[in-house]
Design an enzyme around this catalytic site. Structure first.
Site, PDB file in Angstrom:
ATOM      1  N   HIS A  62       0.817  -1.215   0.000  1.00  0.00           N
ATOM      2  CA  HIS A  62       0.000   0.000   0.000  1.00  0.00           C
ATOM      3  C   HIS A  62       0.851   1.266   0.000  1.00  0.00           C
ATOM      4  O   HIS A  62       0.510   2.241  -0.670  1.00  0.00           O
ATOM      5  CB  HIS A  62      -0.984  -0.029   1.182  1.00  0.00           C
ATOM      6  N   ASP A 139     -18.131  -0.229 -11.207  1.00  0.00           N
ATOM      7  CA  ASP A 139     -17.088  -0.825 -12.034  1.00  0.00           C
ATOM      8  C   ASP A 139     -16.100   0.275 -12.453  1.00  0.00           C
ATOM      9  O   ASP A 139     -16.492   1.277 -13.065  1.00  0.00           O
ATOM     10  CB  ASP A 139     -17.756  -1.451 -13.266  1.00  0.00           C
ATOM     11  N   GLY A 140     -14.821   0.068 -12.125  1.00  0.00           N
ATOM     12  CA  GLY A 140     -13.789   1.045 -12.457  1.00  0.00           C
ATOM     13  C   GLY A 140     -13.659   1.260 -13.966  1.00  0.00           C
ATOM     14  O   GLY A 140     -13.279   2.352 -14.412  1.00  0.00           O
ATOM     15  N   ASP A 157      -5.440  -0.267  -8.194  1.00  0.00           N
ATOM     16  CA  ASP A 157      -5.125  -1.250  -7.149  1.00  0.00           C
ATOM     17  C   ASP A 157      -6.067  -2.434  -7.334  1.00  0.00           C
ATOM     18  O   ASP A 157      -7.039  -2.611  -6.608  1.00  0.00           O
ATOM     19  CB  ASP A 157      -5.320  -0.591  -5.777  1.00  0.00           C
ATOM     20  N   CYS A 158      -5.777  -3.208  -8.362  1.00  0.00           N
ATOM     21  CA  CYS A 158      -6.744  -4.221  -8.798  1.00  0.00           C
ATOM     22  C   CYS A 158      -6.291  -5.612  -8.416  1.00  0.00           C
ATOM     23  O   CYS A 158      -5.139  -5.838  -8.086  1.00  0.00           O
ATOM     24  CB  CYS A 158      -6.867  -4.133 -10.311  1.00  0.00           C
ATOM     25  N   SER A 159      -7.230  -6.542  -8.504  1.00  0.00           N
ATOM     26  CA  SER A 159      -6.875  -7.946  -8.348  1.00  0.00           C
ATOM     27  C   SER A 159      -6.259  -8.434  -9.664  1.00  0.00           C
ATOM     28  O   SER A 159      -6.040  -7.659 -10.588  1.00  0.00           O
ATOM     29  CB  SER A 159      -8.116  -8.756  -7.949  1.00  0.00           C
TER      30      SER A 159
HETATM   31  N1  SAM Z   1      -3.340  -5.771  -3.289  1.00  0.00           N
HETATM   32  C1  SAM Z   1      -4.113  -6.617  -4.060  1.00  0.00           C
HETATM   33  C2  SAM Z   1      -3.397  -7.514  -5.015  1.00  0.00           C
HETATM   34  O1  SAM Z   1      -2.444  -7.115  -5.703  1.00  0.00           O
HETATM   35  O2  SAM Z   1      -3.799  -8.667  -5.066  1.00  0.00           O
HETATM   36  C3  SAM Z   1      -5.302  -5.959  -4.640  1.00  0.00           C
HETATM   37  C4  SAM Z   1      -6.243  -5.758  -3.529  1.00  0.00           C
HETATM   38  S1  SAM Z   1      -7.775  -5.021  -3.777  1.00  0.00           S
HETATM   39  C5  SAM Z   1      -8.649  -6.051  -2.640  1.00  0.00           C
HETATM   40  C6  SAM Z   1      -8.364  -5.492  -5.392  1.00  0.00           C
HETATM   41  C7  SAM Z   1      -9.796  -5.069  -5.589  1.00  0.00           C
HETATM   42  O3  SAM Z   1     -10.036  -4.775  -6.957  1.00  0.00           O
HETATM   43  C8  SAM Z   1     -10.825  -6.111  -5.185  1.00  0.00           C
HETATM   44  O4  SAM Z   1     -11.508  -5.678  -4.039  1.00  0.00           O
HETATM   45  C9  SAM Z   1     -11.754  -6.212  -6.395  1.00  0.00           C
HETATM   46  O5  SAM Z   1     -13.123  -6.330  -6.054  1.00  0.00           O
HETATM   47  C10 SAM Z   1     -11.429  -4.902  -7.120  1.00  0.00           C
HETATM   48  N2  SAM Z   1     -11.796  -4.893  -8.544  1.00  0.00           N
HETATM   49  C11 SAM Z   1     -11.627  -5.886  -9.445  1.00  0.00           C
HETATM   50  N3  SAM Z   1     -12.116  -5.517 -10.645  1.00  0.00           N
HETATM   51  C12 SAM Z   1     -12.597  -4.252 -10.493  1.00  0.00           C
HETATM   52  C13 SAM Z   1     -13.239  -3.329 -11.370  1.00  0.00           C
HETATM   53  N4  SAM Z   1     -13.479  -3.646 -12.655  1.00  0.00           N
HETATM   54  N5  SAM Z   1     -13.590  -2.118 -10.889  1.00  0.00           N
HETATM   55  C14 SAM Z   1     -13.347  -1.787  -9.588  1.00  0.00           C
HETATM   56  N6  SAM Z   1     -12.763  -2.631  -8.711  1.00  0.00           N
HETATM   57  C15 SAM Z   1     -12.389  -3.840  -9.154  1.00  0.00           C
END
Ligand code: SAM
Length: 277
Positions: A62, A139-140, A157-159
């Site tokens: 972070h 949705d981002g 900061d996405c998955s």
């Molecule tokens: N630090 C982490 C990693 O590298 O694995 C990322 C953590 S954060 C929890 C990732 C977040 O992105 C999740 O909560 C997920 O729901 C979100 N996410 C995934 N796709 C997204 C989208 N299209 N728009 C907004 N958020 C999204």
């Protein structure tokens, strides 16, 4: 009976942790959401079987995803975090005095609610309704289509590039990010492991550098993620992270990030330089 949890990090590699207690298991419209307390990593968020963040090492991720781009921009006021549902990135963003508005667009409200309850150290800025923070559950990708010439810094900061996060790793999305940034804006994205995700990193580098005049990749160490080495990619319209006068940066209350790291994280080993050719 001992309980263990495994993330399959690649087809043939996993990270397995011994679990003290399973704290939460649920399913949203988007993914399976789990929180477990583990022996080595403490409490941990797991989405669709992928380890996202842990109390043990979350500060590295972070701090590095937030402070490196925010200190590259000389005066970031409007900042957007896409994803980041655990709240750790927005917690770091609001440490910057210049930031006036810190928006967060997270697709999954369940992730936010669960993290507020089980990972409050990470979610503190969301729990306390920090006055700079504006949270939108959306949705981002859609949000980026609607924004124009507004943000100084965007932090993706996405998955991983599967499930709801897949579209956040595409050329189309980067075009929208470019449009949403001001004329001197910049963005950063977590771009996975330089050991295990080389084709992805090559593709993203090509896409981002075809749009942004300045593209830079930096590295850090995160034990929870595949291989322990993690990278981030910056696309910038004007400011080059390599030209930041680090002596002038203010001190922030951080556990990993410091002025020396602002510079040294851009020093790349040869195999990573090769990927970016
Ligand atoms: N630090 C982490 C990693 O590298 O694995 C990322 C953590 S954060 C929890 C990732 C977040 O992105 C999740 O909560 C997920 O729901 C979100 N996410 C995934 N796709 C997204 C989208 N299209 N728009 C907004 N958020 C999204």
């Amino acid at each position: 009976m001992e309980l263990w949890i495994t993330e399959r990090q690649t087809k043939n590699l996993g990270l397995t942790c011994r679990v003290k207690e399973a704290l939460f298991t649920g399913k949203s419209e988007f993914q399976e959401v789990v929180v477990v307390d583990t022996y080595e990593f403490g409490r941990m968020l797991v989405l669709d079987g992928v380890f996202q963040t842990s109390i043990f090492d979350e500060f590295v991720y972070h701090e590095m995803i937030a402070h490196v781009p925010l200190f590259t921009h000389p005066n970031p006021k409007n900042v957007l975090v896409i994803g980041g549902g655990d709240g750790g990135t927005i917690r770091e963003v609001v440490k910057h005095p210049s930031v006036e508005r810190a928006e967060m667009v997270e697709i999954d409200g369940l992730v936010v609610d669960v993290c507020k309850k089980y990972l409050p150290e990470i979610s503190e800025a969301l729990i306390n309704n920090h006055p700079k923070v504006h949270l939108k559950i959306d949705d981002g990708i859609k949000h980026m289509k609607e924004a124009e010439n507004f943000y100084d810094v965007i932090i993706v900061d996405c998955s991983d590039p599967i499930g709801p996060g897949e579209g956040l790793f595409t050329y189309e999305f980067y075009k929208d990010v470019y449009k949403a940034l001001k004329a001197d804006g910049l963005f950063v994205q977590q771009t996975e492991s330089p050991f295990f995700h080389q084709p992805l990193i090559k593709r993203l580098w090509k896409d981002i550098s075809s749009l942004f005049p300045i593209t830079r990749l930096y590295l850090t160490q995160i034990p929870l993620y595949p291989g322990g080495t993690h990278c981030f990619t910056i696309g910038s319209k004007q400011y080059d992270p390599l030209n930041v006068d680090t002596a002038k940066l203010p001190e922030l209350n951080t556990r990993y990030y410091n002025r020396d790291i602002q510079k040294s994280c851009f020093v790349l080993p040869n195999f990573v330089k090769e990927l970016l050719k």
